[in-house]
Every structure is written in structure tokens, then in C-alpha cells.
Motif scaffolding. Structure first.
Motif, PDB file in Angstrom:
ATOM      1  N   SER A 103      -5.740   5.598  10.267  1.00  0.00           N
ATOM      2  CA  SER A 103      -6.610   4.406   9.946  1.00  0.00           C
ATOM      3  C   SER A 103      -7.860   4.962  10.811  1.00  0.00           C
ATOM      4  CB  SER A 103      -6.152   3.357  10.475  1.00  0.00           C
ATOM      5  OG  SER A 103      -4.731   2.951  10.018  1.00  0.00           O
ATOM      6  N   VAL A 154       1.100  -1.305  -0.107  1.00  0.00           N
ATOM      7  CA  VAL A 154       0.024   0.066  -0.154  1.00  0.00           C
ATOM      8  C   VAL A 154       0.771   1.129  -0.049  1.00  0.00           C
ATOM      9  CG1 VAL A 154      -2.056   1.031   1.203  1.00  0.00           C
ATOM     10  CG2 VAL A 154      -1.665  -1.332   1.366  1.00  0.00           C
ATOM     11  N   GLN A 180      -8.111  -9.307   7.191  1.00  0.00           N
ATOM     12  CA  GLN A 180      -7.063  -8.403   6.698  1.00  0.00           C
ATOM     13  C   GLN A 180      -6.030  -8.015   7.427  1.00  0.00           C
ATOM     14  OE1 GLN A 180      -6.567  -4.402   3.811  1.00  0.00           O
ATOM     15  NE2 GLN A 180      -8.755  -5.264   4.270  1.00  0.00           N
ATOM     16  N   SER A 236      -5.577   0.681  -8.082  1.00  0.00           N
ATOM     17  CA  SER A 236      -7.024   0.770  -7.366  1.00  0.00           C
ATOM     18  C   SER A 236      -6.804   2.182  -6.677  1.00  0.00           C
ATOM     19  CB  SER A 236      -6.788  -0.420  -6.271  1.00  0.00           C
ATOM     20  OG  SER A 236      -7.437  -0.012  -5.165  1.00  0.00           O
ATOM     21  N   ASN A 237      -7.695   2.878  -5.907  1.00  0.00           N
ATOM     22  CA  ASN A 237      -7.532   4.047  -5.366  1.00  0.00           C
ATOM     23  C   ASN A 237      -6.927   3.619  -4.077  1.00  0.00           C
ATOM     24  OD1 ASN A 237      -8.949   5.181  -7.307  1.00  0.00           O
ATOM     25  ND2 ASN A 237     -10.960   5.827  -6.185  1.00  0.00           N
ATOM     26  N   ALA A 238      -6.682   2.532  -3.532  1.00  0.00           N
ATOM     27  CA  ALA A 238      -5.975   2.255  -2.491  1.00  0.00           C
ATOM     28  C   ALA A 238      -4.482   2.575  -2.714  1.00  0.00           C
ATOM     29  CB  ALA A 238      -6.068   0.728  -2.060  1.00  0.00           C
ATOM     30  N   TYR A 239      -4.158   2.613  -3.853  1.00  0.00           N
ATOM     31  CA  TYR A 239      -2.708   2.906  -4.315  1.00  0.00           C
ATOM     32  C   TYR A 239      -2.372   4.429  -4.812  1.00  0.00           C
ATOM     33  CZ  TYR A 239      -2.792  -2.254  -3.797  1.00  0.00           C
ATOM     34  OH  TYR A 239      -2.856  -3.471  -3.221  1.00  0.00           O
ATOM     35  N   LEU A 259      -9.616   7.347   1.564  1.00  0.00           N
ATOM     36  CA  LEU A 259     -10.460   6.073   1.263  1.00  0.00           C
ATOM     37  C   LEU A 259     -11.786   5.822   2.135  1.00  0.00           C
ATOM     38  CD1 LEU A 259      -8.426   2.984   0.498  1.00  0.00           C
ATOM     39  CD2 LEU A 259      -9.523   4.510  -1.215  1.00  0.00           C
ATOM     40  N   HIS A 309     -14.843   0.778   3.906  1.00  0.00           N
ATOM     41  CA  HIS A 309     -14.981  -0.133   2.835  1.00  0.00           C
ATOM     42  C   HIS A 309     -14.289  -1.485   3.475  1.00  0.00           C
ATOM     43  CE1 HIS A 309     -10.865   0.947   2.301  1.00  0.00           C
ATOM     44  NE2 HIS A 309     -10.563  -0.420   1.459  1.00  0.00           N
ATOM     45  N   ALA A 323     -17.706  -0.876  -0.740  1.00  0.00           N
ATOM     46  CA  ALA A 323     -16.765  -0.149  -1.157  1.00  0.00           C
ATOM     47  C   ALA A 323     -17.166   0.668  -2.128  1.00  0.00           C
ATOM     48  CB  ALA A 323     -15.465  -0.804  -1.864  1.00  0.00           C
ATOM     49  N   ASP A 332     -12.385  -4.960   1.790  1.00  0.00           N
ATOM     50  CA  ASP A 332     -11.480  -5.303   0.634  1.00  0.00           C
ATOM     51  C   ASP A 332     -12.118  -6.338  -0.114  1.00  0.00           C
ATOM     52  OD1 ASP A 332      -9.550  -3.185   1.378  1.00  0.00           O
ATOM     53  OD2 ASP A 332      -7.849  -4.721   0.942  1.00  0.00           O
ATOM     54  N   ARG A 335      -9.219   5.226   5.397  1.00  0.00           N
ATOM     55  CA  ARG A 335      -7.891   6.165   5.702  1.00  0.00           C
ATOM     56  C   ARG A 335      -8.144   7.381   5.180  1.00  0.00           C
ATOM     57  NH1 ARG A 335      -4.354   4.236   1.069  1.00  0.00           N
ATOM     58  NH2 ARG A 335      -5.026   5.826  -0.547  1.00  0.00           N
TER      59      ARG A 335
END
Lengths: 387, 387
Positions: A240, A194, A226, A202-205, A210, A213, A300, A215, A356
Motif C-alpha cells: 500500500s 479486492v 475508506q 474495475s482495474n482495482a480488481y 494502481l 487515487h 483517479a 475512490d 498499490r
């Protein structure tokens, strides 16, 4: 346990109540226990569950008998309770079965016994912003099976934990994940990194915030656990955020039953696509079990496809979706904490939604690694540790 | 596609019908197509699906907008169809959205459009003993994406295929499985070795006959695809047997509706346990989708726990279970074939039940390798190949 009554299992079944009587009826044997409980067992059921070495292969403890090879009207010609307290059945045709009373009680299916088993199932604890976060020490988890079991029970029943003292070498997440079992791979790898990337798939990256959601809602089975492991966190922001999705679903059920029902009934397509993959999964946001208990949240916003329901249902569904998202934003539900290097989050990805805050990639490096382990593996590990 | 109307997808949406009119109504825009179809789109839905670079991050093609940040009563102040045929909406507050007509038609949710999409879904083909087995050549699958796509479509729609010309070196199964995607690991490994072993942890690893079953019914998600690759087969016996579980379920529904319902409604606990693991999964043998179609069969007599249902239901359930097993034994459903070295079976593990006759381990060596790939991966790969 008497070897003659060896059971097809690796568990132990202590004697809870002795068998005091066994009465033959037309299609069943009715046993009475020392505490007065009466449990009927149909002939088919008893014959099917014969634990003798002819019916169960003793090495694998798996059944070899197929009940369809026994006549449908199979019945006993002799029933007794032996000196060791076992139920003994001699079947027409001569086969003999010996049932351990501890095992028999544990599998009795009279209403009372079934209700008792249901009541003894593990119970989850719902939480809000003021959760006393269950925190565990890496070293203890790696060497001490009692500590490990406590961690796994917290994951099962609370769904959010933190582990401290984790090495910060890239890849070290593997060792602790494998204390539970093997890692579930995805198209993002066995471990995923990440980090803010120019060519994010992915918007995670990215460095964006964010929203809350789960995963991989785009897969039929969302990953059970996770892990998110902090290696470096010098960037401003990126805190977080966690909410208990089950607590939010229950609040919604209380406060707006119609919205709750819409989220249980109307499926949403989640999509995860890039140049090499195209995952789609159609499922409701809230899943219930046979008893109406919430068992899973699938959510998500950034992975949703366009809603596809009837013209009549569409406004009702938007109202419900907005209501749910609004609840996830209420401070009463949100636990907010910045993760430091050497710490990791491990949580129930199908229950605990995570988010996040945006971070500033120009203010410093930020590198997390993550991975998944499925719920089957968690529950199996708990059962083995509890043997 | 006009970049201004870039959509959050990697698919193409050809123009099927032109937009001829767009009429503002109280809570929706009603568009008319060249073929006369009328499709309403609620304001919420249109605003939610705005494909502009502010609402969708162009790199990941994932949504950044959260609809809850837009007022619930959002409405347009201007609607038009531009020269390129796009639907243009200027929203109160000034945001502008441009919708590609091909995309809009593909996502319209009037009854007609929804029924059309449903009718265009892939349809599976039920089969019996006389299936013309779909056979594919290893070399072609490894180099030719058209051949690969044909194989994957057969797996999706028929659920049973054979591949020939596979190298017989142990481990070579990996290469062909990875033509689809990564392999799903289990407690039996990434690849599992099907051989008769003295310390077997499953009846699969004995020389016994194995009745018709799905693999890992003991997991919440049964593996989607199963591969069985023959390296050596010098032993007498051990023929493979397959039945289409969906065909059997449909036959049961026709011939004995009450038994069918019992298998859909009453869950069974499947158990897979050894010294290191203890998997349990409670689920019905037949799973249906929202439309009542059979979507999954879960079955392995040797991995069942004792049935646990009410005293009233127990005889009904045994009757249904016996009826289902009896159907799997009827020759009309059974395809029987011995696998030779260099051949492999690949089949839908959640549909096609497989069995093997007993073999004589003293008559010669027998070594198969197997692995799993999930249905998500199969479907994603098909969608990418079809782009």
C-alpha cells in the motif's frame, strides 16, 4: 440550564462571560459582556432564535416558528438582564424571550466572536513520508469510547490510520465500520472484495499496480472514509502507498501557482462504467472552501474521461496535471507499507490518495475487503462523543 | 466499431461527419471534417487518449497508461487517415494510435464542438401550480424499461412525479426504488416511517404542518430523489404541497436580484441532532453551477441553526430569507394534492421543495414510508437505459 431558556440543541453552553448590559438601539439590542466585548443582535435574529416552547418543539428541539410570520419591523418593548443573568426581551405584541448567556455568547456574530470561532475550528495536520502512523487496537475501539474518539479525531485531522487485531473472517469489517455509523453502499456493494478477477469491472480488481487515487471520484460526493481490511496476503508485491493529497496540493500552490489554479478551475470528467452502470462526474481535481483552503482532492487516472477544455487552456491543463502526478511520485510524500492479515487501513478518501503496487497472483492468495462511511457520519459521531 | 479503434467506453459513437484531412502542426494535429469544421487535437491529448489494448485494459475499459510516463514533447512521425476513415498516428518511439472518427468528433474541443455539446445537454422544465403532473403506473415501471426511462427522464427534467397502483404492504417501496438502484441509507433508516410519534426525533414525525423544505439539508450531499409512499391515509388534513425551487429561485433572481445573491453567497448552518447524532452542514440556500445556473436548493426552516454572518450582512440576509419564504407561499407556485393509499410521490429532493399540512391524528391513521436514492444513481440508470 434554566428550563425557561431551553435551547434548540443537545449541547451545553457554559457561561464564559456574564452579561453586564443590554442597550436598545433602532434595529438591534447591543449587549456588553464582563470582558468588555460588545455584541449586537438584530431584533429579527433574537426573535427568530427565541427558544421558548411555543417557538421550538421541546421533544425534537426543532423550530416551529417561521420568522416570516413575525412583522419585519418587530421590536422589543422591554429589555432586561434577570437575576440568573439571562437576557429577557418582551416583544411588541407580548411574546417573551429568554436567552441563556452561554448560548448567546456562543452564537454572537460581532467580528471578534466570529473570528474566535473560526480560530477554534479543528486544524488538520499535513504529513509526508515520515508520518508517525496513528495505529489503534481493534478491541479497544470496540469497547472504549475514549479510544474510539481518538481514532476518529486522527481520521479527521490526519486522514490516515491503521487498526490492528481485526478478526480475519470475511465480513468482520462491518462491525468496526458500524462503530462510526452505517456503511455507504455503492454499485460495488456494501462491502467490496479486492481480489484479482478475470471479469474485473474495475482495474482495482486486477493484479495491476494502481496509481495514487481517490475512490469513486465518479460520484458527486466521493466517499468520506475508506476502509481496506486485509484477510489474506500471501502474494508477492501489492504494498500500500499513501500520500497526503492536501500536502501535495499545498506544495503545488507554493511551487507552481499557475498549475495549482488550473487544477482548481478546470473541471475533469471522471467516468466509471460497466455493463450495468454509467457514472459520470464533472469536477475540478482540487476543491477549495470559501476561505481558499483545500478541502478535497478528486483523482483517479484510470477513471478520467478525455479532458474537455478550450484549445487555449489544454496545454496549460496538461502541464498542471503532469506536475501534480509527478509530485505524487516524489518519495518525500509517499508512505509505503505492506498490510498484513488482521490489519486494516482507514483513511480520508477525499484527502489521502492511495495506491498499490502490482502483485503476483500466482505467488499466493490476496484478499482485502473494503467499505465506505461518509464524512457527515464521522463528524456527527465525533460531536456526539464530545458532548 | 473497428476493434483496433476500441474506445474506453460502453457507448456507441456513430459516424456524424467523415474526416477529410489531418494536418500536423507544431504541438497538435488539426483535422478537418466533411462539414468543414476544423478541430485541433494536441499531441498530449491524442497520446493520452490512445485506445489500444496496451493503453486501455480491454476488460475494464479503464486506462492503464499514465500520460506522465510519456515525454511532455511527444509528437507524431506519421499521420494519416486510413481506408476505414480512422485517424492513424505513429508516434516517435513507435507506438501507434488509431482513433475512431465518431468518437473523435464526440470529444473534439474546438469552440464549436464544445458549444454544440453544451447546447445538447438535457434541459429542465420549470413549473408552477398548474403543472400537468407526470403520473406513472407501478406495474408498467416494474416490467417495461421504456416506461421506466420515461419516468426517470421526468424526474431528471421536471423533478416531480406520482406513481399509482403501488402495493400498500409496508416495505413494498423498496422494489420500485431498486428499479433505479440501491437505496441511500440515513440515520432515519433505509426506509423511514412518517407517522406521528410521541418520541419524535424530527418534526416530520409529528402531526404538525411542515413548511416547504428539502430533506437532509444537514448533509453535505442532500439526497437526490425522495420517495413518499402512502400506505394508510384516514386522517383529516395532511395534504402534500410541492413547489419548484428552481422556478422560485429564478423568480427571485428576476424580482429581487440582491436577495438572490445573498442566498447564493451567505452560507447557513443546517442542524439535525438527537440523542445519537449531530449533523451540521454549512452551505448557501441556493447553489449555482459554473455557468450561473441554479443547481440546488437547500432549505428547511426547522433544521436551521442561528444565522451567522457579519453585523453588516445580517439585515440583508434576513430580508432575502423572508423574501424567499414569502415566494414559496405564493399560490402561483404551489401544487397541492392529497396522496391516497397505493400512490407515491417521487421527486428531486434538491430542487422540488415539499411540505405537508397539519393533520389530525385523532381522526384516523396516517402512515407513509419514504426512502432516498441519489442523483448519481438516477443519471447512471438513464445513461444505461439509453445505450
Amino acid at each position: 440550564m434554566n428550563t425557561a431558556a431551553a435551547v434548540a440543541d443537545f449541547r451545553r453552553y457554559p457561561l464564559v462571560q456574564a452579561l453586564t448590559a443590554a442597550t436598545p438601539l433602532a434595529d438591534r439590542v447591543q449587549v456588553t459582556w464582563a470582558d468588555g466585548r460588545v455584541s449586537p443582535f438584530h431584533h429579527q435574529w433574537l426573535r427568530d432564535n427565541c427558544p421558548c416552547p411555543q417557538c421550538v418543539y421541546s421533544v425534537t428541539r426543532e423550530q416551529v416558528l417561521e420568522i416570516v410570520d413575525v412583522p419585519e419591523d418587530v421590536g422589543p418593548c422591554e429589555i432586561s438582564i434577570d437575576d440568573a443573568g439571562h437576557l429577557c426581551v418582551v416583544w411588541q405584541g407580548g411574546h417573551q424571550s429568554l436567552f441563556d448567556p452561554g448560548w448567546l455568547r456562543a452564537h454572537a456574530y460581532d467580528d471578534h466572536s466570529r473570528a474566535e470561532r473560526l480560530a477554534n475550528k479543528p486544524r488538520r495536520q499535513l504529513w509526508q513520508h515520515d508520518l508517525k502512523l496513528p495505529v489503534f487496537e481493534y478491541q479497544a475501539l470496540m469497547v472504549d469510547t475514549d479510544a474510539l474518539l481518538q481514532w476518529l479525531l486522527a481520521l479527521r485531522d490526519i486522514g490516515l490510520t491503521q487498526v490492528r487485531g481485526v478478526p480475519t473472517e470475511p465480513g468482520s469489517l462491518k462491525q468496526i465500520a458500524q462503530r462510526i455509523s452505517f456503511i455507504r453502499e455503492s454499485n460495488f456493494g456494501v462491502l467490496f472484495n479486492v481480489q484479482s478477477k478475470a471479469d474485473a469491472d474495475s482495474n482495482a480488481y486486477t493484479a495491476f499496480n494502481l496509481p495514487l487515487h481517490s475512490d469513486l471520484p465518479t460520484r458527486e460526493l466521493q466517499p468520506g472514509l475508506q476502509f481496506l481490511h486485509c484477510l489474506v496476503n500471501d502474494a508477492d508485491g501489492g504494498e500500500s502507498i499513501f500520500v497526503d493529497g492536501f500536502a501535495i496540493a499545498e506544495a503545488l500552490r507554493q511551487e507552481d501557482c499557475e498549475a495549482f489554479d488550473a487544477l482548481c478551475q478546470i473541471p475533469v470528467e471522471f467516468r466509471n462504467k460497466d455493463r450495468h452502470s454509467d457514472y459520470r462526474c464533472l469536477a475540478p481535481i482540487i476543491a477549495l472552501d470559501a476561505l481558499g483552503q483545500v478541502t478535497e482532492i478528486r483523482m483517479a487516472n484510470f477513471l478520467r474521461g478525455p479532458f474537455d477544455t478550450s484549445v487555449e487552456q489544454m496545454p496549460r491543463f496538461y502541464r498542471a496535471y503532469r506536475r501534480f502526478i509527478a509530485l505524487t511520485r516524489e518519495p518525500r510524500f509517499r508512505l509505503v507499507q505492506r498490510l498484513e492479515p488482521g490489519q486494516l487501513w482507514c483513511f480520508d478518501n477525499r484527502r489521502t490518495l492511495h495506491a498499490r503496487n502490482a502483485f503476483d497472483p500466482n505467488s499466493g492468495a490476496r484478499h482485502f475487503q473494503g467499505c465506505y462511511v461518509d464524512r457527515d457520519e464521522l463528524l456527527s459521531r465525533i460531536l456526539v462523543l464530545q458532548r
